[in-house]
Design a protein around this motif. Sequence first.
Motif, short mmCIF file in Angstrom:
data_model
loop_
_atom_site.label_atom_id
_atom_site.label_comp_id
_atom_site.label_asym_id
_atom_site.label_seq_id
_atom_site.Cartn_x
_atom_site.Cartn_y
_atom_site.Cartn_z
N LEU A 149 0.48 -1.46 0.30
CA LEU A 149 -0.32 -0.43 -0.12
C LEU A 149 0.78 1.40 -0.40
O LEU A 149 0.37 2.34 -0.33
CB LEU A 149 -1.13 0.02 0.90
N THR A 193 1.81 3.67 -3.36
CA THR A 193 0.54 4.29 -3.80
C THR A 193 0.51 5.83 -2.58
O THR A 193 -0.06 6.53 -3.48
CB THR A 193 -0.77 3.93 -4.07
N CYS A 206 2.40 7.93 -1.76
CA CYS A 206 2.68 9.36 -2.56
C CYS A 206 1.93 9.76 -4.00
O CYS A 206 1.30 9.19 -4.21
CB CYS A 206 5.08 9.29 -2.81
N GLY A 207 2.25 10.69 -3.11
CA GLY A 207 1.17 12.35 -4.28
C GLY A 207 1.23 13.10 -4.30
O GLY A 207 1.00 14.02 -2.98
N GLY A 208 -0.22 14.24 -4.49
CA GLY A 208 -0.38 15.94 -4.10
C GLY A 208 1.67 16.72 -5.02
O GLY A 208 2.37 15.93 -4.41
N THR A 230 7.72 11.69 -14.79
CA THR A 230 6.76 12.08 -14.54
C THR A 230 6.16 11.70 -12.43
O THR A 230 5.79 12.26 -11.97
CB THR A 230 5.30 11.29 -14.99
N ALA A 269 5.60 14.08 -9.57
CA ALA A 269 4.51 14.25 -9.04
C ALA A 269 5.15 14.06 -7.44
O ALA A 269 4.27 14.34 -6.61
CB ALA A 269 4.09 12.30 -9.64
N TYR A 316 1.39 20.54 -17.80
CA TYR A 316 1.34 21.22 -16.06
C TYR A 316 2.75 22.52 -16.56
O TYR A 316 3.80 22.34 -15.90
CB TYR A 316 2.03 20.83 -15.41
N TRP A 355 -7.83 11.07 -8.64
CA TRP A 355 -5.92 11.91 -8.10
C TRP A 355 -5.47 11.09 -9.22
O TRP A 355 -4.92 9.65 -9.02
CB TRP A 355 -6.02 10.77 -7.36
N ASN A 356 -5.58 12.29 -9.72
CA ASN A 356 -3.85 12.17 -10.49
C ASN A 356 -2.38 12.20 -10.42
O ASN A 356 -2.23 12.66 -9.16
CB ASN A 356 -4.33 13.22 -12.09
N LEU A 357 -1.43 11.95 -11.39
CA LEU A 357 -0.18 11.36 -10.70
C LEU A 357 0.52 12.72 -10.98
O LEU A 357 0.94 13.24 -9.75
CB LEU A 357 0.79 10.72 -11.67
N LEU A 390 -3.87 7.67 -9.81
CA LEU A 390 -3.45 6.82 -8.19
C LEU A 390 -4.41 6.58 -7.40
O LEU A 390 -4.17 5.05 -7.24
CB LEU A 390 -3.07 8.97 -7.29
N ARG A 439 -7.16 4.81 -8.17
CA ARG A 439 -7.40 4.07 -9.41
C ARG A 439 -6.15 2.46 -8.68
O ARG A 439 -6.78 1.12 -8.05
CB ARG A 439 -7.40 3.77 -10.56
N ALA A 440 -4.87 3.17 -8.61
CA ALA A 440 -4.03 2.54 -7.96
C ALA A 440 -4.36 2.15 -6.59
O ALA A 440 -3.67 1.27 -6.02
CB ALA A 440 -2.91 2.96 -8.46
N ALA A 441 -5.09 3.25 -5.76
CA ALA A 441 -5.14 2.78 -4.30
C ALA A 441 -6.05 1.45 -4.30
O ALA A 441 -5.68 1.28 -3.43
CB ALA A 441 -5.64 3.80 -3.81
#
Lengths: 443, 360
Positions: free
Chosen positions: A27, A30, A32-34, A96, A100, A123, B68-70, B291, B293-295
Amino acid sequence: MRSSTRPTRRAAARTLQTTAGAAAVVLALTACGGSDGGGSDGGGAAEDGPITLTVATFNDFGYSDELLAQYTEEHPDVTVELIDAASAADARTNLTTKLAAGGEGLADVEAIEVDWISELAQYPDLFTDMTDPELDGRWMDWKVEQATTPDGKLIGYGTDIGPEAICYRQDLFEEAGLPSEPDEVAELLGGEDATWEDYFAAGADFVKGSDTAWYDSGVATYQGLVNQVENAYEESDGTPKPLAENAEIKDLYDTIVEQHDAGLSAGLVQWGEDWASGFQNDAFATMLCPAWMTGSIESNSGGVTGWNIADVFPGGGGNWGGSFLTVPASGAHIEAAKELAAWLTAPEQQTAAFETSGNFPSQIEAQESEQVQSFVNEFMNDAPVGQIFSNRAQAIEGNPFKGPNYFAIHQTVQQGIERVETTDEDPGTSWEKTLTAFDDLGL
Amino acid sequence: MAALTTTQSAPTPDAPQRAPRRLGFSQALGRWDVKVSPYLYVSPFFVLFALTGLFPLAYTAVVSVYDWNLLGGQGTYVGMQNYADVLGQETFWKSLVNTLSIFLLSAVPQIVIAITLAALLDQNIRNATFWRMGVLVPYVVAPIAVSLIFGRLFADQYGLINDILGTFGLDQIGWHRDRFASHVAVAAMVNYRWTGYNALIFLAAMQAVPRDLYEAATIDGAGPWRQFFSVTVPQIRSTVIFVVLTASIGGLQIFDEARLFDAGGLGGADRQWMTTVLYLYDVAWGNQRDLGRAAAVAWVLFVLILLIGFGNFLLSRRIASSATRTPRVRRSVTRRLLAEARAAGNADTTASTTTVRRDS
C-alpha cells in the motif's frame, strides 16, 4: 502440551503481523502524491560557489565526457554530470514519478522527447520558462512550436530531430539478388516519390530470395506511417478521437499486420534482447532509420559490416523523435541549468553530438555547417549521413499534432501490433483488445 | 505515552503534605515503571509500524475514493468508483491470474527445494560453512542483475535455453510469446533468488532440533527418510509456517522480475506476465496516471494477501502437525492403562496422573 503450544501461538501471531506489515508495504507504494512544486530561488552559479549540475538523458544524446569537460573549462564553477537512461520510456517514467513527488531527485536539466512533451506541457508550472530572445531563429520553426505551451511559454530547448531515411544491409541485398548501391536502392524503393506500397513490394521481392525478414519490427514501421498523419489520435484542440471510429489509424494497423502476415516483419520488439541479437543474426535487412538510430545500429552490430543508408523515405519525409532539454522548476540552480541547456543545444555542441552518436541537429546553423554537411559515417560504409539527413529533413512537410494524450493512445495501438507479431494473436482480436485498453485510459 | 505525561503532573496538586507525598510519589513511580516501561521498550517497533505501515494503509484508503491524478493531484470525491473501474478492467483479472500462477510456480518448488537443500546442508559435510554460504549467493545478487542474466537465457529467438533445446532437436519455447512459459521464466528468477535464503532459515531451525531425538530415532531403527519426516519436519513446524507465509506474501508482490522481463516492462503486449503489483504500477505511473485507481488496486491486493496468507497459515499448520498425531494413540493407551491401574487401587496412581496431565 501447554509449554509447547505457547511459542507456536506466538509465532503465529508474529507471522500474521508480518502479513499485515508486508501488505502495508504494498500500500505504501501508492502513498505518495500531491505535488506542491517544491521550489527554491534559482541563484546564479557564481554566487553559490562550485556547483554540480546533473543532466538526465536517454539512449545516447552524444554528450561525451570531453564535451562536458569543455563546459567546466568555460565555467570553472560548474561540474556537469550525465545520467543516461536506457530508453525514452524509462526516462518518461522517471521524470513523471519525480515530478509527482514534488520534484525531489530530478536532474537540473531533464531531456524529454517530442512524443510526450505535450502531456508535460499541460503542467507548465513544473518547468521553467526558457524563452530567450537571443536564441530566436536558432531552431527550425516547427521544433520550437513543439515545445511551446498554448500560452506561449517555451519549456524546452530543441536538441536533435529525427529525419528518417532507410537503413539497409548491402550484403543481404546482394545475396537476395537485389540492387545494393545506395542510389539503386533509393530508386528501387521509389526514389523521390517513394510510397509505402513501393517499400512493401520491394520487401515481398526480397523475402522470396532470402530467409531474412524485410524489416525488424511492425511497431517501428508503424511509427514511420503514423508520423506522417497530421492528426493521428487527437483533434488539433487536443480532444482525443475515439479510437473505434478512427478509420485512418485502423487502416495503418491493417497495413502493418498484413505485412507481418506476408512474412516481411521479423516480429522483434525494439530495444529488447532478441532485437539486439537480431542485428548479429541477420534477422532483418532494412529498418526505418531516423538519424539517431544509426548510433543504435552501430552499437548492436559489432562485426556486421554491410549496413548502408539509402537517401529515400516512403510517403515523403518523416520525423521520428527528437528531444528537448528542459529545466524543472523545482531545481536548485535554475539559472545555471538554463545556461547549460542553452550551451548544450548551441549549434557547435549539437554538431559535436551528431558526430558522436548521429543525433541530427535541430539547429539551422548546425545543419548548414560544413562539418555536418561533409560528415560521413564510417560504420555505414562511409554513407554521407550529413547530407542524407539534411535532404531528409528538408523533405519533412508539416508537423503532426501530438497532444497531451498522444503517447498513451499511441502505446495502446503499438501494443496491438506487438500482440499480433509476438504472440500470434489474431489481428481482429488484438484490435478489440486495443479498443478495450483505449477505454481503460478513461479519456 | 499519555501515561508518562500524567506521571509528572500528578504530584503537584497536594504539595503541602510533604512526607506522605514523597512516599506516594516514589511508590507511584515504581508502579508506573512496572506498568509503563515495558510498553516504552517495545514502542519503537509500533511507532515505526504506525508511521510506515498503518499510516500509508489508511492514506491509501483515502486516496482510493478520490479522483487522483499523478501530476494533477487530488480531484473530486468519487466514492467506490475507482474500485468499480478496477474490477471492470479485464487487465486486472488477467494480472490476478498471472500473479497466482507465478506465485504457485515459485512458492511450491521454492519451499520443497529449500527444505531438501537444508536437510542436505544439515548433514555432516566437509566445508559446511562454504556450502551454507554458497546457497546464499543468489540472494546477494541484485534482482536487476538477475533479470539481465535471465533475460539472455530466456530470450525467445536467440536465448541460451532455446539454443540448447535446438541442439537437441527440440522445439523452441516461446518464453515471452506463451503465457504459461513466461510464468515459468519469471518464477525461475524468483526461485533463483529466494530458494537459498529460505534454505538457510530452514537450516537454522533444523540445527536447533535436539540431537538426542535423532539418536533415539536411530536406536528405534528409523532410517534417514523416516527421521526426516517424523523428526525434522514436525520439529521445524513453526519455521515452515513462517516461510510459507513470507513466501506467500512475497509471491503475491512479484514486481522486479516481471517488470524487467522485457524491454517494455508492462508484462508483454498481451499482458502475459503482468502481475498485480505491476498492474498497480502501470495504473499509477503508466498511461492511466490514476493514483486513485492504483490505491484501489492496492487495497484489493491487500485484502487478497491477507486471505491467502491466512489460508496458507491454516493449511501449513495442519500439514506440519499431521506428523505429530502419532503419539496421541499412545497417550490414549497410557490413559487406559492408568485407568486400569487406578481401578486396581495402586498407590502410584496420583503421581503418574499428574505427569500425564503435564504432558497433555
